[in-house]
Write a protein that holds these residues in place. Structure first.
Motif, PDB file in Angstrom:
ATOM      1  N   SER A 183       0.931  -1.002  -0.378  1.00  0.00           N
ATOM      2  CA  SER A 183       0.149  -0.313   0.085  1.00  0.00           C
ATOM      3  C   SER A 183       0.666   1.145  -0.276  1.00  0.00           C
ATOM      4  O   SER A 183       0.362   2.435  -0.382  1.00  0.00           O
ATOM      5  CB  SER A 183      -0.576   0.067   1.389  1.00  0.00           C
ATOM      6  N   LYS A 184       2.128   0.602   0.016  1.00  0.00           N
ATOM      7  CA  LYS A 184       2.828   2.397   0.152  1.00  0.00           C
ATOM      8  C   LYS A 184       4.531   1.651   0.608  1.00  0.00           C
ATOM      9  O   LYS A 184       5.065   0.912   1.475  1.00  0.00           O
ATOM     10  CB  LYS A 184       2.643   3.362   1.465  1.00  0.00           C
ATOM     11  N   GLN A 185       5.342   2.695   0.418  1.00  0.00           N
ATOM     12  CA  GLN A 185       6.469   2.818   0.422  1.00  0.00           C
ATOM     13  C   GLN A 185       7.282   3.793   0.544  1.00  0.00           C
ATOM     14  O   GLN A 185       7.228   4.298   0.156  1.00  0.00           O
ATOM     15  CB  GLN A 185       7.066   2.003  -0.890  1.00  0.00           C
ATOM     16  N   SER A 186       7.993   3.567   2.085  1.00  0.00           N
ATOM     17  CA  SER A 186       9.469   5.090   2.332  1.00  0.00           C
ATOM     18  C   SER A 186      10.547   4.149   2.792  1.00  0.00           C
ATOM     19  O   SER A 186      10.726   3.243   3.329  1.00  0.00           O
ATOM     20  CB  SER A 186       8.102   5.297   3.791  1.00  0.00           C
ATOM     21  N   ARG A 187      10.910   5.008   2.646  1.00  0.00           N
ATOM     22  CA  ARG A 187      12.859   5.372   3.838  1.00  0.00           C
ATOM     23  C   ARG A 187      12.936   6.437   4.396  1.00  0.00           C
ATOM     24  O   ARG A 187      12.586   7.583   4.658  1.00  0.00           O
ATOM     25  CB  ARG A 187      13.704   5.834   2.392  1.00  0.00           C
ATOM     26  N   SER A 188      13.475   5.607   5.182  1.00  0.00           N
ATOM     27  CA  SER A 188      14.054   6.606   6.620  1.00  0.00           C
ATOM     28  C   SER A 188      15.142   6.373   7.301  1.00  0.00           C
ATOM     29  O   SER A 188      16.055   4.856   6.685  1.00  0.00           O
ATOM     30  CB  SER A 188      12.877   6.681   7.755  1.00  0.00           C
ATOM     31  N   LEU A 189      15.625   6.866   8.226  1.00  0.00           N
ATOM     32  CA  LEU A 189      16.876   6.911   9.388  1.00  0.00           C
ATOM     33  C   LEU A 189      16.994   5.707   9.526  1.00  0.00           C
ATOM     34  O   LEU A 189      15.948   6.166  10.701  1.00  0.00           O
ATOM     35  CB  LEU A 189      17.841   8.148   8.908  1.00  0.00           C
ATOM     36  N   GLY A 190      16.822   4.319  10.097  1.00  0.00           N
ATOM     37  CA  GLY A 190      17.060   3.945  11.307  1.00  0.00           C
ATOM     38  C   GLY A 190      18.155   2.748  11.860  1.00  0.00           C
ATOM     39  O   GLY A 190      20.000   3.404  11.427  1.00  0.00           O
ATOM     40  N   GLY A 191      18.325   1.975  12.223  1.00  0.00           N
ATOM     41  CA  GLY A 191      19.230   0.893  13.363  1.00  0.00           C
ATOM     42  C   GLY A 191      18.806   1.274  14.283  1.00  0.00           C
ATOM     43  O   GLY A 191      18.375   2.400  14.754  1.00  0.00           O
ATOM     44  N   CYS A 192      19.292   0.343  15.525  1.00  0.00           N
ATOM     45  CA  CYS A 192      18.765  -0.135  16.317  1.00  0.00           C
ATOM     46  C   CYS A 192      19.905   1.217  17.144  1.00  0.00           C
ATOM     47  O   CYS A 192      18.928   1.669  18.650  1.00  0.00           O
ATOM     48  CB  CYS A 192      19.532  -1.387  17.338  1.00  0.00           C
ATOM     49  N   ALA A 193      20.951   1.893  17.359  1.00  0.00           N
ATOM     50  CA  ALA A 193      21.914   2.348  18.229  1.00  0.00           C
ATOM     51  C   ALA A 193      21.736   3.701  17.220  1.00  0.00           C
ATOM     52  O   ALA A 193      21.524   4.591  18.540  1.00  0.00           O
ATOM     53  CB  ALA A 193      23.463   2.079  17.811  1.00  0.00           C
ATOM     54  N   TYR A 194      21.322   3.597  16.545  1.00  0.00           N
ATOM     55  CA  TYR A 194      20.610   5.303  15.478  1.00  0.00           C
ATOM     56  C   TYR A 194      19.460   6.084  16.283  1.00  0.00           C
ATOM     57  O   TYR A 194      19.524   7.543  16.998  1.00  0.00           O
ATOM     58  CB  TYR A 194      21.014   5.381  14.292  1.00  0.00           C
ATOM     59  N   LEU A 195      18.960   5.105  16.606  1.00  0.00           N
ATOM     60  CA  LEU A 195      17.477   5.689  17.132  1.00  0.00           C
ATOM     61  C   LEU A 195      17.483   5.626  18.356  1.00  0.00           C
ATOM     62  O   LEU A 195      16.752   6.716  19.033  1.00  0.00           O
ATOM     63  CB  LEU A 195      16.433   4.399  16.240  1.00  0.00           C
ATOM     64  N   THR A 196      18.671   4.889  19.213  1.00  0.00           N
ATOM     65  CA  THR A 196      18.602   5.064  20.773  1.00  0.00           C
ATOM     66  C   THR A 196      18.487   6.522  21.111  1.00  0.00           C
ATOM     67  O   THR A 196      18.694   7.070  21.728  1.00  0.00           O
ATOM     68  CB  THR A 196      19.413   4.562  21.398  1.00  0.00           C
ATOM     69  N   SER A 197      20.543   6.672  19.683  1.00  0.00           N
ATOM     70  CA  SER A 197      20.796   7.519  20.219  1.00  0.00           C
ATOM     71  C   SER A 197      19.713   9.403  19.789  1.00  0.00           C
ATOM     72  O   SER A 197      20.610  11.106  20.170  1.00  0.00           O
ATOM     73  CB  SER A 197      22.760   7.940  18.780  1.00  0.00           C
ATOM     74  N   ASP A 198      19.514   9.242  19.473  1.00  0.00           N
ATOM     75  CA  ASP A 198      18.239  10.737  18.479  1.00  0.00           C
ATOM     76  C   ASP A 198      17.807  10.730  19.585  1.00  0.00           C
ATOM     77  O   ASP A 198      17.750  11.684  19.802  1.00  0.00           O
ATOM     78  CB  ASP A 198      17.125   9.734  17.232  1.00  0.00           C
ATOM     79  N   ILE A 199      17.562   9.601  20.398  1.00  0.00           N
ATOM     80  CA  ILE A 199      16.397  10.343  21.983  1.00  0.00           C
ATOM     81  C   ILE A 199      17.311  10.789  22.417  1.00  0.00           C
ATOM     82  O   ILE A 199      16.589  11.998  23.480  1.00  0.00           O
ATOM     83  CB  ILE A 199      15.571   8.959  22.251  1.00  0.00           C
ATOM     84  N   LEU A 200      18.713  10.465  22.720  1.00  0.00           N
ATOM     85  CA  LEU A 200      19.492  11.428  23.439  1.00  0.00           C
ATOM     86  C   LEU A 200      19.709  12.439  23.188  1.00  0.00           C
ATOM     87  O   LEU A 200      19.751  13.671  23.556  1.00  0.00           O
ATOM     88  CB  LEU A 200      20.898  10.551  24.246  1.00  0.00           C
TER      89      LEU A 200
END
Length: 312
Positions: free
Chosen positions: A31-48
């Motif tokens: 129904s939809k396709q998209s791209r985003s920045l991800g990765g467990c470490a990156y997503l954790t760091s982005d909250i910091l």
């Protein structure tokens, strides 16, 4: 001020929305396709980053179409890039999101999942007092490098997210990580599978016997739980509409680390983290933008907001 060293991946999440996971030979339309920045470490760091908690992200940014995407997006978000290995391919994660929001990952690991101590040469390591690690990197061939590095620094407080592949990590390596006395952060399914216990409380206590440090368990729609070594701590869930669950655990972990740096106890830390993860699952992908984060913060009880107000 001291900082958290976040070791691990930054990848491209290719998010594919489908009605259900196909079976062999089936034809399913997305129904939809998209791209985003991800990765467990990156997503954790982005909250910091959102909490203005000091940190350094130690990830090797590779080349190719995915590496270039990661490089561009990290720069857009003001993230310092310490390791660039353009001659090596960066990987990606295909995130299959079914109706209802549950996600299934198909991952192509690249250089971003590797670690060598040389990656730290541009990072102010003398300011580090805590480290985040993920089981995905521990499982990799260079995972022993992470363990060896942490053995040299018993003064670090370690936050360990084993990942859904907890049962795939070599037993010897898993034992070596737990011997470092990390604060383990995982979900209910991972905990019960690993400990072979029948209850969250029993599983957390069994894991605590190995680490002698708090064990944090996310419980989805039931909230979150922590055994701090003495008490069972529970945090109520935060009402939200689930778009997808990408990054839910990572954002929860990042919020816990930030909350601890602000001086919150583990009970309040998991309570605050529930608000952040609720905001993440309410939108597509694992990232929060500034307005999303501010809204999540504003929904927290006043007593929690006040503890973050000096910095955020």
């Amino acid at each position: 001020m001291k900082q958290t060293l976040v070791i691990g991946s930054a990848v491209v999440d290719v998010i594919v929305n489908i009605p259900h996971l196909p079976v062999t030979g089936e034809d399913v339309h997305i129904s939809k396709q998209s791209r985003s920045l991800g990765g467990c470490a990156y997503l954790t760091s982005d909250i910091l980053r959102h909490f203005l908690a000091p940190y350094s992200l130690c990830t090797a940014v590779g080349g190719g179409i995915y590496g270039n995407f990661v490089l561009e997006k990290l720069k857009e978000r003001g993230v310092t890039i310490y390791v660039r290995r353009g001659e090596k391919e960066n990987g990606c994660c295909y995130c299959m999101v079914e109706e209802g929001g549950e996600r299934t990952f198909i991952v192509d690991h690249g250089i971003e999942y590797t670690f060598h101590e040389a990656y730290l040469e541009k990072i102010h390591t003398k300011s580090i007092d805590s480290v985040y690690i993920c089981g995905l990197e521990i499982e990799e061939t260079t995972g022993t490098n992470i363990i060896d590095y942490l053995r040299k620094h018993p003064e670090y407080e370690i936050y360990f997210s084993p990942s859904p592949r907890i049962m795939k990590i070599q037993a010897e390596r898993m034992a070596a990580v737990l011997a470092l006395h990390p604060i383990v952060h995982l979900n209910e399914k991972e905990l019960l599978e690993f400990t072979n216990e029948s209850s969250v409380e029993g599983g957390a206590k069994a894991l605590h016997e190995k680490t002698q440090r708090p064990v944090i368990v996310t419980l989805g729609e039931k909230g979150a739980y922590c055994f701090d070594g003495e008490k069972d701590l529970y945090a109520h869930p935060v009402k939200t509409t689930v778009v997808d669950t990408i990054g839910a655990g990572d954002s929860h972990m990042g919020a816990v680390i930030a909350a601890r740096r602000f001086g919150l106890g583990f009970g309040e830390a998991i309570e605050a983290a529930n608000y952040i993860s609720a905001a993440v699952v309410a939108k597509s992908g694992g990232l929060l933008e500034k307005e999303d984060f501010r809204n999540a913060l504003s929904k927290m009880p006043e007593r929690l907001q006040q503890k973050f107000s000096t910095r955020v």
